[in-house]
Design a protein around this motif. Sequence first.
Motif, mmCIF file in Angstrom:
data_model
loop_
_atom_site.group_PDB
_atom_site.id
_atom_site.type_symbol
_atom_site.label_atom_id
_atom_site.label_comp_id
_atom_site.label_asym_id
_atom_site.label_seq_id
_atom_site.Cartn_x
_atom_site.Cartn_y
_atom_site.Cartn_z
ATOM 1 N N UNK A 327 35.695 41.898 43.331
ATOM 2 C CA UNK A 327 34.634 42.631 42.650
ATOM 3 C C UNK A 327 35.072 43.088 41.266
ATOM 4 N N UNK A 328 34.118 43.085 40.346
ATOM 5 C CA UNK A 328 34.339 43.789 39.096
ATOM 6 C C UNK A 328 34.268 45.279 39.386
ATOM 7 N N UNK A 329 34.989 46.067 38.611
ATOM 8 C CA UNK A 329 34.958 47.521 38.737
ATOM 9 C C UNK A 329 34.967 48.109 37.330
ATOM 10 N N UNK A 330 34.015 48.949 37.064
ATOM 11 C CA UNK A 330 33.866 49.529 35.731
ATOM 12 C C UNK A 330 35.064 50.391 35.389
ATOM 13 N N UNK A 331 35.616 50.336 34.160
ATOM 14 C CA UNK A 331 35.064 49.527 33.080
ATOM 15 C C UNK A 331 35.661 48.126 32.929
ATOM 16 N N UNK A 332 36.901 47.889 33.359
ATOM 17 C CA UNK A 332 37.534 46.624 32.947
ATOM 18 C C UNK A 332 38.399 45.986 34.023
ATOM 19 N N UNK A 333 38.210 46.374 35.289
ATOM 20 C CA UNK A 333 39.088 45.883 36.353
ATOM 21 C C UNK A 333 38.454 44.722 37.134
ATOM 22 N N UNK A 334 39.313 43.815 37.593
ATOM 23 C CA UNK A 334 38.946 42.842 38.603
ATOM 24 C C UNK A 334 39.762 43.173 39.840
ATOM 25 N N UNK A 335 39.062 43.500 40.944
ATOM 26 C CA UNK A 335 39.727 43.987 42.148
ATOM 27 C C UNK A 335 39.563 42.992 43.296
ATOM 28 N N UNK A 336 40.586 42.930 44.118
ATOM 29 C CA UNK A 336 40.539 42.201 45.376
ATOM 30 C C UNK A 336 40.656 43.214 46.504
ATOM 31 N N UNK A 337 39.647 43.250 47.371
ATOM 32 C CA UNK A 337 39.659 44.106 48.544
ATOM 33 C C UNK A 337 39.929 43.230 49.754
ATOM 34 N N UNK A 338 41.131 43.352 50.299
ATOM 35 C CA UNK A 338 41.525 42.537 51.447
ATOM 36 C C UNK A 338 40.898 43.111 52.707
ATOM 37 N N UNK A 339 40.240 42.254 53.483
ATOM 38 C CA UNK A 339 39.527 42.705 54.672
ATOM 39 C C UNK A 339 40.483 43.299 55.697
ATOM 40 N N UNK A 340 40.050 44.352 56.401
ATOM 41 C CA UNK A 340 40.870 44.922 57.468
ATOM 42 C C UNK A 340 40.954 43.984 58.663
ATOM 43 N N UNK A 341 41.782 44.339 59.621
ATOM 44 C CA UNK A 341 41.983 43.488 60.792
ATOM 45 C C UNK A 341 40.668 43.180 61.483
ATOM 46 N N UNK A 342 39.796 44.170 61.554
ATOM 47 C CA UNK A 342 38.469 43.958 62.129
ATOM 48 C C UNK A 342 37.443 44.681 61.279
ATOM 49 N N UNK A 343 36.494 43.937 60.724
ATOM 50 C CA UNK A 343 35.445 44.561 59.935
ATOM 51 C C UNK A 343 34.529 45.415 60.807
ATOM 52 N N UNK A 344 34.602 45.232 62.120
ATOM 53 C CA UNK A 344 33.741 46.004 63.015
ATOM 54 C C UNK A 344 34.444 47.251 63.546
#
Length: 492
Positions: A327-344
């Motif tokens: 995801x882009x994140x204001x103002x100038x970051x490109x972020x990677x959010x690694x999924x947890x072991x279980x999204x549920x």
Amino acid sequence: MPLTLLGWQRHPPNRTLLVHCIAALLSIAIPASQAESIVSVADQLSQARVKDQTNAFISWREHIIDDSAIGGLDLTGSDGLAMADLDQDGYLDIVSVHESDTVYDGKPIGHVRIAFGSVDPNTWHLTTLASGVEAAAAEDVSIADVNQDGYPDIVVACELAHLIYFENPGETARSARWANTIPMITQNRGSFIRVFFADTNADGRPEVIATNKGSQNTTDADQDINNISQFHLPANALDGNLWQEQVLAQVRIPINAEPVDLDGDGDLDIVAGSRREQRIFWLENKGDNVFKQHAIDAKDQPEQSALTGFNMAYADLNGDARLDIISTAWPHYLLWLAAPTSQKSGSKSVWQTHVLGTIDPDQLVSVRMADIDGDGDLDAFAGSYSRGPRAEDGADVTAASPLGRIVWFENPGSQNVTARWIRHDISRRKRGMYDKWLARDMDGDGDIDFIGTRGNSEPYDGVIWLEQVRSATPQANFIQARTKDSIAMPLP
């Protein structure tokens, strides 16, 4: 020595080389850093390389698909776009939307355009699908075959202020009028900012997922709660009186709601974001049009960043068989959010956040994942949002200002995927908002090109495609299509 003796009339040199050669002729010592600082990003020699036996250098050439000069219309404020073969001739077509403004003035004008493709990626048949009140501040677009006749239909989100659905006439798609409806339930609702077709209930027909942010010129101080909704379409989608709205969530300034199978169970969930609340979350599809909201806790998110989810991409970057969020994140970051072991795992599931890169002082607005350098992993292609005047190059806009930049981030590979990715700047100019990118091999040469929209830069707004060029020797990062354009700038 006369410059003609060096052959420069026939082969103009790179500007950095020119600076150093002139300095040598005049016996002036210019530090390399100073010489580089006066060369625009576009004119610098590319250092990006293909990861194969050719080891070729990667640069980019711009092609214009549609703009005010070509279309003869006010195509300022170009925003969303989508691609599909609308007329079923075997070539992809482009639907683009244009707000047609340089300031948020509340005027109900705008355009929805179609560029019908051909065997030649530089030859397009252009037509206007809608203008004026019907396309008032058109912001986003999605394509799907709603009536199951084999020809894709179109839905557009307008900031002033409704959804509008267009039904494809079929074989005469290029010449006939497309019947349309503005569903009554979407009228006079404020600004619809994003829209997606998606079959969330697996009945074989798409629903419409839409986000309404409130007023067009909303500010982060606004406290009104607005809807993220799913619209169920009647058998005849042109009957706008029969559209039914299902409210999925209510937040302050909702800015996105994108269908994606986030938990890998085979149905479409929705990843959404709130600009005012500066958070993203997801709606788990439980079946039978029931959705359960889960928070996304972005652990180790940079303190000065605002994660709103305006533009996101999805990929399994670390090979753990779970879908991650980029995801882009204001103002100038490109972020990677690694999924947890279980999204549920519940509302408190933690997504480990990594900073892939930044483009400070420019303000990152778009991202698209694709394998740019041919090494088998996904890189990130991105664009920024210029903050100066939209109709002229501001005299007080400098290299230290937030400008219009195009950039890509090279994935360092699975062994180093959590490290900062290698940034390759392509172009940077005083004006340009690059709101959305699509990745396609436009010219059939085996590498990935990008199609996008450009705003904030009247009269240069419109639709472009960037050809990836591979060469044995370094070339300028970016060759612009126009002789005259907004001023090309260096890095700060």
